[in-house]
Design a protein around this motif. Structure first.
Motif, mmCIF file in Angstrom:
data_model
loop_
_atom_site.group_PDB
_atom_site.id
_atom_site.type_symbol
_atom_site.label_atom_id
_atom_site.label_comp_id
_atom_site.label_asym_id
_atom_site.label_seq_id
_atom_site.Cartn_x
_atom_site.Cartn_y
_atom_site.Cartn_z
ATOM 1 N N ARG A 42 89.073 70.139 25.885
ATOM 2 C CA ARG A 42 87.725 69.686 26.243
ATOM 3 C C ARG A 42 86.801 69.683 25.021
ATOM 4 N NH1 ARG A 42 85.328 72.843 30.843
ATOM 5 N NH2 ARG A 42 83.902 71.092 30.898
ATOM 6 N N THR A 43 86.981 70.663 24.148
ATOM 7 C CA THR A 43 86.167 70.730 22.928
ATOM 8 C C THR A 43 86.463 69.539 22.021
ATOM 9 O OG1 THR A 43 86.037 73.144 23.060
ATOM 10 C CG2 THR A 43 85.600 72.144 20.906
ATOM 11 N N GLN A 46 84.722 66.575 23.467
ATOM 12 C CA GLN A 46 83.280 66.590 23.267
ATOM 13 C C GLN A 46 82.912 66.256 21.825
ATOM 14 O OE1 GLN A 46 80.708 66.779 25.420
ATOM 15 N NE2 GLN A 46 82.290 66.681 26.978
ATOM 16 N N THR A 57 75.760 73.078 21.374
ATOM 17 C CA THR A 57 75.892 71.915 22.258
ATOM 18 C C THR A 57 77.297 71.833 22.845
ATOM 19 O OG1 THR A 57 76.379 70.424 20.405
ATOM 20 C CG2 THR A 57 74.092 70.532 21.125
ATOM 21 N N ALA A 60 77.572 74.458 25.682
ATOM 22 C CA ALA A 60 76.903 73.977 26.900
ATOM 23 C C ALA A 60 77.722 72.882 27.572
ATOM 24 C CB ALA A 60 75.504 73.467 26.563
ATOM 25 N N ALA A 61 78.308 71.993 26.782
ATOM 26 C CA ALA A 61 79.053 70.858 27.336
ATOM 27 C C ALA A 61 80.303 71.291 28.090
ATOM 28 C CB ALA A 61 79.428 69.872 26.223
ATOM 29 N N ILE A 62 80.964 72.347 27.620
ATOM 30 C CA ILE A 62 82.187 72.764 28.316
ATOM 31 C C ILE A 62 81.959 74.023 29.150
ATOM 32 C CG2 ILE A 62 83.626 71.696 26.519
ATOM 33 C CD1 ILE A 62 84.615 74.636 25.968
ATOM 34 N N ASP A 63 80.707 74.430 29.276
ATOM 35 C CA ASP A 63 80.328 75.574 30.105
ATOM 36 C C ASP A 63 80.990 76.865 29.620
ATOM 37 O OD1 ASP A 63 78.769 76.656 32.117
ATOM 38 O OD2 ASP A 63 80.286 76.374 33.660
ATOM 39 N N ALA A 64 80.842 77.122 28.318
ATOM 40 C CA ALA A 64 81.374 78.347 27.706
ATOM 41 C C ALA A 64 80.231 79.042 26.972
ATOM 42 C CB ALA A 64 82.486 78.006 26.719
ATOM 43 N N ASN A 65 80.392 80.310 26.695
ATOM 44 C CA ASN A 65 79.351 80.979 25.914
ATOM 45 C C ASN A 65 79.584 80.718 24.429
ATOM 46 O OD1 ASN A 65 80.870 83.185 24.649
ATOM 47 N ND2 ASN A 65 81.034 84.027 26.717
ATOM 48 N N ARG A 140 75.860 65.782 43.815
ATOM 49 C CA ARG A 140 75.546 66.522 42.588
ATOM 50 C C ARG A 140 74.048 66.540 42.339
ATOM 51 N NH1 ARG A 140 76.993 63.216 38.077
ATOM 52 N NH2 ARG A 140 74.978 62.357 38.611
ATOM 53 N N SER A 144 71.663 69.771 42.216
ATOM 54 C CA SER A 144 70.995 70.128 40.965
ATOM 55 C C SER A 144 69.496 69.912 41.060
ATOM 56 C CB SER A 144 71.587 69.336 39.794
ATOM 57 O OG SER A 144 71.297 67.961 39.926
#
Length: 154
Positions: A42-43, A46, A57, A60-65, A140, A144
């Protein structure tokens, strides 16, 4: 004894979860066949799609810290798939770019991902695909808190 199950009370939610789980599993299998974890895959995606791929960024895009993202980028960089350089707009940040090897692997992984996607949609008409996309987009947005006019362009 309860005769109602979660599946019968919320069949749409259950189905969405099941489809997402199965697609994730297939994507993980495809990523693993390329020597990547799903977050690494996924990285790469992105970075390939981004003009400025900073660690923040990407996280945030892959929902990781950010710390997890740092480890992902370290491993991708050690494999020669990613380069990091100081962000010209913020000397405290680094920007990630794909190496030629990273670009080639991204295209392989992308082809596997698209194949998985097409397999999942086999037998679903273009009109039904459009309807599902519209319904899920609306759901969605509802969840949201966005209205149709506040929605980001696709």
């Amino acid at each position: 004894m309860k005769s109602e199950t979660l599946k019968s009370k919320a069949p749409l939610g259950f189905l969405i979860h099941e489809v997402a789980r199965l697609m994730k599993r297939r994507f993980e299998d495809g990523a693993r066949s390329q020597g990547l974890t799903l977050p690494q895959w996924r990285t790469l995606g992105q970075i390939a799609l981004s003009e400025r791929a900073t660690q923040a960024t990407l996280a945030a895009a892959i929902d990781a810290n950010p710390m997890t993202m740092s480890g992902i980028l370290d491993r991708l960089e050690k494999r020669g798939l990613v380069l990091r350089a100081v962000d010209p707009n913020d000397s405290r940040a680094k920007v990630a770019t794909l190496t030629p090897e990273g670009e080639a692997l991204y295209h392989k992984a992308r082809a596997l991902g698209l194949s998985t996607y097409e397999n999942a949609l086999e037998g679903v008409s273009p009109a039904d695909r459009e309807t599902v996309m519209a319904c899920l987009s609306r759901m969605r947005d509802n969840l949201s808190g966005q209205t149709a006019d506040q929605k980001e362009p696709a």
